[in-house]
Design an enzyme around this catalytic site. Structure first.
Site, PDB file in Angstrom:
ATOM      1  N   GLY A  95       0.555  -1.250   0.065  1.00 14.66           N
ATOM      2  CA  GLY A  95       0.163  -0.002  -0.071  1.00 14.66           C
ATOM      3  C   GLY A  95       0.645   1.113   0.100  1.00 14.66           C
ATOM      4  O   GLY A  95       2.132   1.232  -0.288  1.00 14.66           O
ATOM      5  N   ASN A  96       0.285   2.415   0.317  1.00 13.25           N
ATOM      6  CA  ASN A  96       1.035   3.511   0.414  1.00 13.25           C
ATOM      7  C   ASN A  96       2.085   3.810   0.995  1.00 13.25           C
ATOM      8  O   ASN A  96       3.154   4.234   0.527  1.00 13.25           O
ATOM      9  CB  ASN A  96      -0.084   4.683   0.974  1.00 13.25           C
ATOM     10  CG  ASN A  96      -0.945   5.430  -0.029  1.00 13.25           C
ATOM     11  OD1 ASN A  96      -0.569   5.243  -1.096  1.00 13.25           O
ATOM     12  ND2 ASN A  96      -1.955   5.852   0.218  1.00 13.25           N
TER      13      ASN A  96
ATOM     14  N   ILE B  76      -6.953  -4.075   0.650  1.00 12.56           N
ATOM     15  CA  ILE B  76      -8.332  -4.513   0.549  1.00 12.56           C
ATOM     16  C   ILE B  76      -9.085  -2.986   0.514  1.00 12.56           C
ATOM     17  O   ILE B  76     -10.286  -3.047  -0.002  1.00 12.56           O
ATOM     18  CB  ILE B  76      -8.919  -5.328   1.714  1.00 12.56           C
ATOM     19  CG1 ILE B  76      -8.975  -4.570   2.954  1.00 12.56           C
ATOM     20  CG2 ILE B  76      -8.407  -6.565   1.365  1.00 12.56           C
ATOM     21  CD1 ILE B  76      -9.784  -5.409   4.025  1.00 12.56           C
ATOM     22  N   ASP B  77      -8.524  -1.946   0.743  1.00 16.35           N
ATOM     23  CA  ASP B  77      -9.119  -0.779   1.037  1.00 16.35           C
ATOM     24  C   ASP B  77      -9.586  -0.202  -0.401  1.00 16.35           C
ATOM     25  O   ASP B  77     -10.465   0.940  -0.438  1.00 16.35           O
ATOM     26  CB  ASP B  77      -8.509   0.033   1.790  1.00 16.35           C
ATOM     27  CG  ASP B  77      -8.285  -0.379   3.132  1.00 16.35           C
ATOM     28  OD1 ASP B  77      -9.161  -1.072   3.531  1.00 16.35           O
ATOM     29  OD2 ASP B  77      -7.382   0.075   4.014  1.00 16.35           O
TER      30      ASP B  77
ATOM     31  N   SER C 245     -39.080  -5.156   8.360  1.00 13.64           N
ATOM     32  CA  SER C 245     -39.178  -5.956   9.492  1.00 13.64           C
ATOM     33  C   SER C 245     -37.797  -5.958  10.422  1.00 13.64           C
ATOM     34  O   SER C 245     -37.511  -6.186  11.688  1.00 13.64           O
ATOM     35  CB  SER C 245     -39.843  -7.368   9.590  1.00 13.64           C
ATOM     36  OG  SER C 245     -38.980  -8.136   8.828  1.00 13.64           O
TER      37      SER C 245
HETATM   38  P1  ATP Z   1      -1.575  -0.975   4.196  1.00 13.63           P
HETATM   39  O1  ATP Z   1      -2.205  -0.211   3.491  1.00 13.63           O
HETATM   40  O2  ATP Z   1      -1.961  -2.181   4.550  1.00 13.63           O
HETATM   41  O3  ATP Z   1      -1.328   0.058   5.643  1.00 13.63           O
HETATM   42  P2  ATP Z   1       1.141  -0.090   3.510  1.00 13.63           P
HETATM   43  O4  ATP Z   1       2.148  -0.459   2.572  1.00 13.63           O
HETATM   44  O5  ATP Z   1       0.750   1.429   3.763  1.00 13.63           O
HETATM   45  O6  ATP Z   1      -0.047  -1.211   3.474  1.00 13.63           O
HETATM   46  P3  ATP Z   1       2.652   0.605   5.877  1.00 13.63           P
HETATM   47  O7  ATP Z   1       2.838  -0.030   7.156  1.00 13.63           O
HETATM   48  O8  ATP Z   1       2.103   1.970   6.031  1.00 13.63           O
HETATM   49  O9  ATP Z   1       1.530  -0.248   5.043  1.00 13.63           O
HETATM   50  O10 ATP Z   1       4.023   0.577   5.245  1.00 13.63           O
HETATM   51  C1  ATP Z   1       4.824  -0.765   5.173  1.00 13.63           C
HETATM   52  C2  ATP Z   1       6.157  -0.298   5.128  1.00 13.63           C
HETATM   53  O11 ATP Z   1       6.846   0.491   4.232  1.00 13.63           O
HETATM   54  C3  ATP Z   1       6.658  -0.137   6.774  1.00 13.63           C
HETATM   55  O12 ATP Z   1       6.583  -0.960   7.629  1.00 13.63           O
HETATM   56  C4  ATP Z   1       7.938   0.636   6.235  1.00 13.63           C
HETATM   57  O13 ATP Z   1       8.948  -0.410   6.480  1.00 13.63           O
HETATM   58  C5  ATP Z   1       7.826   1.034   4.861  1.00 13.63           C
HETATM   59  N1  ATP Z   1       7.591   2.692   4.929  1.00 13.63           N
HETATM   60  C6  ATP Z   1       6.414   3.222   5.204  1.00 13.63           C
HETATM   61  N2  ATP Z   1       6.294   4.511   5.238  1.00 13.63           N
HETATM   62  C7  ATP Z   1       7.856   4.534   4.934  1.00 13.63           C
HETATM   63  C8  ATP Z   1       8.608   5.851   5.091  1.00 13.63           C
HETATM   64  N3  ATP Z   1       8.044   7.355   5.001  1.00 13.63           N
HETATM   65  N4  ATP Z   1       9.802   5.687   4.512  1.00 13.63           N
HETATM   66  C9  ATP Z   1      10.562   4.756   4.474  1.00 13.63           C
HETATM   67  N5  ATP Z   1       9.728   3.542   4.627  1.00 13.63           N
HETATM   68  C10 ATP Z   1       8.379   3.706   4.865  1.00 13.63           C
END
Ligand code: ATP
Length: 328
Positions: free
Chosen positions: A106-107, A131-132, A219
């Site tokens: 994700g992001n 899933i979002d 109902s």
């Molecule tokens: P979800 O949508 O399920 O939250 P996600 O990819 O956004 O998925 P996060 O936990 O935000 O999940 O990020 C996953 C990993 O990406 C983090 O544990 C970290 O290792 C890395 N990460 C996130 N943000 C940063 C950042 N600003 N700089 C460097 N690494 C990052």
């Protein structure tokens, strides 16, 4: 000139979603097809830092397309947020002869990949697995279709018991920032009311709507509440509030929780993941980097990661209107 890519790594990162395995399989098989070496990285960026790598071939990903979760495991890794952590990760990739990586996540995972690319000029490509369904640059993320089908199936079951006892059910679904799951599954399951973070429906309107439902002869009622709903009360407080103000209702609460993230991916998610995996590898081999693969109008597209991480895709206004009409 950019270095020729001969070895690609694939990892899953952040929250898991159904269909991630199909995406891993696709990246691995595309590499095999194009005669590029492929390695898997276990436990997301944590495994990258620790050098937890395994060479993959076409047979390494047999019988995983139908499985939920991720065979590579996922992790949240604080160390990757630091320059020192990313340096360790880079050293491990260089040591293993990896020329580029594909991150399914994700992001947050994409932000990490983009920073890594900026620091080391290392080719990266993102595949949206969450899933979002809230990532900019794609109409669908891998796992969303499975999640809404899971939610609809559960609501159908709850409706059976709700209508047998003339009950009102508040069902909480995932969606902290955006109500895509609530809105789509709510419309699909015929919910009487859908509360999403984008709309502040207000408690009075909710009560009015429930009163109208009762008067019109319904109902039982199902109200879907996204976990990030802005009505100001959690789902249990909502139950208490409605019972206090509308004693005619016998109210129950069901929080669906992590079951929404599990289960075998739907055919839609498997096909989407297969297509995105091919596109990710091909784009890297064409010299593209720092992009996320997405789908729009059934065409695969690339969006710069810097754009993809800018926020969340809003819910579809037309679907909100359809929902309003259907809940009359
Ligand atoms: P979800 O949508 O399920 O939250 P996600 O990819 O956004 O998925 P996060 O936990 O935000 O999940 O990020 C996953 C990993 O990406 C983090 O544990 C970290 O290792 C890395 N990460 C996130 N943000 C940063 C950042 N600003 N700089 C460097 N690494 C990052």
């Amino acid at each position: 000139m950019a270095k020729e890519i001969k070895k690609i790594a694939v990892l899953t990162s952040g929250g898991d979603s159904p269909g991630m395995n199909a995406a891993i399989r696709s990246v691995v098989r595309t590499c095999a097809y194009l005669e590029i070496e492929c390695v898997a990285i276990y436990r997301g960026y944590q495994g990258m830092i620790e050098g937890d790598f395994k060479p993959m071939n076409a047979r390494s990903v047999n019988n995983i397309i139908n499985k939920g979760g991720t065979i590579l495991k996922s992790a949240r890794c604080l160390e990757f947020r630091t320059p020192e952590g990313r340096k360790k990760a880079h050293d491990q990739l260089v040591k293993a002869g990896v020329d580029a990586f594909v991150v399914i996540g994700g992001n947050g995972s994409f932000t990490g990949a983009m920073i890594f690319n900026n620091e080391f000029d290392f080719p990266v490509m993102g595949i949206p697995g969450t899933i979002d369904n809230d990532i900019i640059g794609t109409s669908y993320t891998i796992g969303f279709d499975t999640a809404i089908n899971t939610v609809v199936e559960v609501i159908d079951k709850i409706r059976d018991t709700a209508s047998s006892h003339n009950r009102l059910f508040f069902i909480e679904v995932m969606g902290r920032d955006v109500g895509h799951i609530a809105l789509n599954a709510g419309v699909g399951a015929g919910a009487e009311e859908i509360l999403i973070p984008e709309q502040n429906l207000g408690l009075e309107r909710l009560l009015d709507s429930l009163k109208r439902s009762k008067k019109s002869g319904k109902s039982s009622s199902i109200v879907i509440v996204a976990e990030g709903d802005k009505i100001g009360k959690n789902v249990f407080e909502l139950k208490d509030y409605v019972e206090e103000h509308l004693p005619i209702y016998d109210v129950r609460v069901s929080v669906l929780g992590h079951m929404q993230r599990g289960g075998n991916p739907t055919c839609f998610d498997r096909v989407l993941a297969s297509r995105m995996g091919v596109k990710a590898v091909e784009a890297l081999l064409e010299g593209k980097t720092n992009y996320m693969v997405g789908i729009r109008d059934n065409d695969l597209i690339l969006t710069p990661i810097s754009e993809a991480i800018k926020g969340h895709t809003p819910v579809d206004e037309e679907l909100i209107r359809v929902s309003d009409i259907m809940t009359t």
